[in-house]
Design a protein around this motif. Structure first.
Motif, PDB file in Angstrom:
ATOM      1  N   CYS A 252       0.830  -1.205   0.000  1.00  0.00           N
ATOM      2  CA  CYS A 252       0.000   0.000   0.000  1.00  0.00           C
ATOM      3  C   CYS A 252       0.865   1.256   0.000  1.00  0.00           C
ATOM      4  O   CYS A 252       0.529   2.258  -0.644  1.00  0.00           O
ATOM      5  CB  CYS A 252      -0.912   0.008   1.216  1.00  0.00           C
ATOM      6  N   ARG A 253       1.981   1.213   0.721  1.00  0.00           N
ATOM      7  CA  ARG A 253       2.876   2.367   0.789  1.00  0.00           C
ATOM      8  C   ARG A 253       3.470   2.713  -0.576  1.00  0.00           C
ATOM      9  O   ARG A 253       3.812   3.863  -0.838  1.00  0.00           O
ATOM     10  CB  ARG A 253       4.010   2.097   1.772  1.00  0.00           C
ATOM     11  N   THR A 254       3.624   1.724  -1.434  1.00  0.00           N
ATOM     12  CA  THR A 254       4.313   1.927  -2.708  1.00  0.00           C
ATOM     13  C   THR A 254       3.379   2.073  -3.900  1.00  0.00           C
ATOM     14  O   THR A 254       3.846   2.365  -5.003  1.00  0.00           O
ATOM     15  CB  THR A 254       5.269   0.755  -2.982  1.00  0.00           C
ATOM     16  N   TYR A 255       2.079   1.847  -3.713  1.00  0.00           N
ATOM     17  CA  TYR A 255       1.143   1.977  -4.833  1.00  0.00           C
ATOM     18  C   TYR A 255       1.177   3.400  -5.360  1.00  0.00           C
ATOM     19  O   TYR A 255       1.249   4.347  -4.569  1.00  0.00           O
ATOM     20  CB  TYR A 255      -0.279   1.618  -4.372  1.00  0.00           C
ATOM     21  N   PRO A 256       1.156   3.609  -6.696  1.00  0.00           N
ATOM     22  CA  PRO A 256       0.886   2.646  -7.777  1.00  0.00           C
ATOM     23  C   PRO A 256       2.144   2.069  -8.432  1.00  0.00           C
ATOM     24  O   PRO A 256       2.079   1.594  -9.557  1.00  0.00           O
ATOM     25  CB  PRO A 256       0.122   3.519  -8.776  1.00  0.00           C
ATOM     26  N   PHE A 257       3.281   2.108  -7.736  1.00  0.00           N
ATOM     27  CA  PHE A 257       4.531   1.674  -8.344  1.00  0.00           C
ATOM     28  C   PHE A 257       4.892   0.247  -7.941  1.00  0.00           C
ATOM     29  O   PHE A 257       4.491  -0.247  -6.892  1.00  0.00           O
ATOM     30  CB  PHE A 257       5.668   2.620  -7.948  1.00  0.00           C
ATOM     31  N   SER A 258       5.672  -0.413  -8.792  1.00  0.00           N
ATOM     32  CA  SER A 258       6.211  -1.732  -8.483  1.00  0.00           C
ATOM     33  C   SER A 258       7.537  -1.890  -9.214  1.00  0.00           C
ATOM     34  O   SER A 258       7.857  -1.112 -10.114  1.00  0.00           O
ATOM     35  CB  SER A 258       5.232  -2.842  -8.895  1.00  0.00           C
ATOM     36  N   VAL A 259       8.305  -2.891  -8.797  1.00  0.00           N
ATOM     37  CA  VAL A 259       9.599  -3.194  -9.412  1.00  0.00           C
ATOM     38  C   VAL A 259       9.465  -4.483 -10.195  1.00  0.00           C
ATOM     39  O   VAL A 259       8.949  -5.488  -9.681  1.00  0.00           O
ATOM     40  CB  VAL A 259      10.705  -3.326  -8.342  1.00  0.00           C
ATOM     41  N   ALA A 260       9.910  -4.473 -11.436  1.00  0.00           N
ATOM     42  CA  ALA A 260       9.764  -5.631 -12.324  1.00  0.00           C
ATOM     43  C   ALA A 260      10.931  -6.591 -12.155  1.00  0.00           C
ATOM     44  O   ALA A 260      11.917  -6.548 -12.879  1.00  0.00           O
ATOM     45  CB  ALA A 260       9.664  -5.175 -13.778  1.00  0.00           C
TER      46      ALA A 260
ATOM     47  N   ALA B 220      10.492  -4.801  -2.719  1.00  0.00           N
ATOM     48  CA  ALA B 220      11.044  -5.778  -3.657  1.00  0.00           C
ATOM     49  C   ALA B 220      11.898  -6.809  -2.934  1.00  0.00           C
ATOM     50  O   ALA B 220      11.806  -8.022  -3.188  1.00  0.00           O
ATOM     51  CB  ALA B 220      11.866  -5.066  -4.729  1.00  0.00           C
ATOM     52  N   VAL B 221      12.722  -6.342  -2.003  1.00  0.00           N
ATOM     53  CA  VAL B 221      13.576  -7.251  -1.229  1.00  0.00           C
ATOM     54  C   VAL B 221      12.719  -8.180  -0.373  1.00  0.00           C
ATOM     55  O   VAL B 221      12.926  -9.404  -0.341  1.00  0.00           O
ATOM     56  CB  VAL B 221      14.560  -6.457  -0.352  1.00  0.00           C
ATOM     57  N   ARG B 222      11.745  -7.614   0.310  1.00  0.00           N
ATOM     58  CA  ARG B 222      10.883  -8.411   1.185  1.00  0.00           C
ATOM     59  C   ARG B 222      10.091  -9.452   0.397  1.00  0.00           C
ATOM     60  O   ARG B 222       9.918 -10.589   0.851  1.00  0.00           O
ATOM     61  CB  ARG B 222       9.913  -7.501   1.950  1.00  0.00           C
ATOM     62  N   GLU B 223       9.575  -9.084  -0.755  1.00  0.00           N
ATOM     63  CA  GLU B 223       8.800 -10.035  -1.556  1.00  0.00           C
ATOM     64  C   GLU B 223       9.655 -11.215  -2.000  1.00  0.00           C
ATOM     65  O   GLU B 223       9.197 -12.366  -1.991  1.00  0.00           O
ATOM     66  CB  GLU B 223       8.189  -9.331  -2.768  1.00  0.00           C
ATOM     67  N   LEU B 224      10.893 -10.936  -2.366  1.00  0.00           N
ATOM     68  CA  LEU B 224      11.784 -12.025  -2.789  1.00  0.00           C
ATOM     69  C   LEU B 224      12.230 -12.874  -1.608  1.00  0.00           C
ATOM     70  O   LEU B 224      12.315 -14.095  -1.708  1.00  0.00           O
ATOM     71  CB  LEU B 224      12.982 -11.449  -3.541  1.00  0.00           C
ATOM     72  N   GLU B 225      12.500 -12.252  -0.486  1.00  0.00           N
ATOM     73  CA  GLU B 225      12.831 -13.021   0.719  1.00  0.00           C
ATOM     74  C   GLU B 225      11.663 -13.920   1.109  1.00  0.00           C
ATOM     75  O   GLU B 225      11.856 -15.078   1.499  1.00  0.00           O
ATOM     76  CB  GLU B 225      13.178 -12.079   1.867  1.00  0.00           C
ATOM     77  N   GLU B 226      10.460 -13.382   0.998  1.00  0.00           N
ATOM     78  CA  GLU B 226       9.263 -14.161   1.319  1.00  0.00           C
ATOM     79  C   GLU B 226       9.104 -15.326   0.346  1.00  0.00           C
ATOM     80  O   GLU B 226       8.819 -16.458   0.756  1.00  0.00           O
ATOM     81  CB  GLU B 226       8.032 -13.256   1.256  1.00  0.00           C
ATOM     82  N   ALA B 227       9.294 -15.069  -0.946  1.00  0.00           N
ATOM     83  CA  ALA B 227       9.149 -16.130  -1.950  1.00  0.00           C
ATOM     84  C   ALA B 227      10.142 -17.257  -1.706  1.00  0.00           C
ATOM     85  O   ALA B 227       9.800 -18.446  -1.823  1.00  0.00           O
ATOM     86  CB  ALA B 227       9.338 -15.548  -3.346  1.00  0.00           C
TER      87      ALA B 227
END
Length: 224
Positions: free
Chosen positions: A128-136, A182-189
């Protein structure tokens, strides 16, 4: 395709100044329209929330301990099937923010003028903090929208707040949060992959696999 570990190293190496440049080049200011907090058509609002973020919302002083896990999060619906009684069953991965009867985020409210607000704004998750941006990057939430920078690393989802002036300080704050996400999502995955073991849930039961292992819908470990 690169391994998740290689993608994680790329995420950790992201230059926040470059991310801020990309954000500043397109500009953004939240208009409080609520579009990112509402369900769309017949689909409920779906925003990924990490286990520790669920606990932070549970423990927030703002809610005086009135929230439990199920007030904050629900199983990500993908992969689940519906029983004859309309309940969900099966196995899924990760958690989504809880929704209300309209399919909107449970933390979203509107005043009489229709202006939206997040009642958990100070504790809102990274997505939510980063919307509407994301890292590909592979392993992060699938980027939506158009590339903002020439390299196509930063993407911007369609949002009426895009194109508005943003200060360098706000762009940098957003960039730091975007890198952290981005770091957290990859660590989670990676952790989900390493912790996963088929649970074979009973009929009518939902099992959620996250970075901490298999859980029931109330967030308690399956083995308890």
């Amino acid at each position: 395709m690169q391994s998740l570990e290689a993608e994680l190293e790329e995420a950790r190496a992201l230059d926040t100044d470059d991310l801020a440049d990309a954000i500043e080049s397109i500009g953004f200011e939240c208009t409080r329209c609520g579009a990112c907090c509402k369900g769309e058509d017949e689909d409920d609002h779906t925003a990924t929330v990490f286990p520790d973020e669920v606990r932070e919302l549970e423990a927030s002083d703002e809610y005086d301990g009135d929230y439990d896990w199920r007030d904050v999060a629900r199983p990500m619906p993908y992969g689940l099937s519906e029983t004859e009684d309309g309940d969900l069953e099966g196995e899924t991965f990760e958690w989504a923010l809880q929704t209300d009867d309209c399919g909107d985020c449970t933390f979203y409210e509107e005043d009489e003028s229709g202006t939206g607000a997040c009642v958990a704004h100070d504790d809102r998750p990274l997505i939510c903090r980063t919307y509407p941006f994301s890292v590909a990057l592979a392993g992060t939430s699938q980027p939506m929208g158009e590339a903002v920078d020439e390299e196509g690393v930063v993407r911007a989802h369609e949002c009426e707040g895009l194109g508005r002036d943003i200060s360098r300080a706000d762009a940098q704050d957003l960039a730091h949060a975007l890198k952290e996400r981005a770091v957290r999502e990859l660590e989670e995955a990676i952790a989900v992959r390493d912790e996963y073991a088929p649970a074979d849930p009973d009929p009518g039961e939902v099992v959620v696999h996250d970075s901490e292992g298999a859980k029931r819908i109330d967030g308690t470990p399956l083995e308890e």
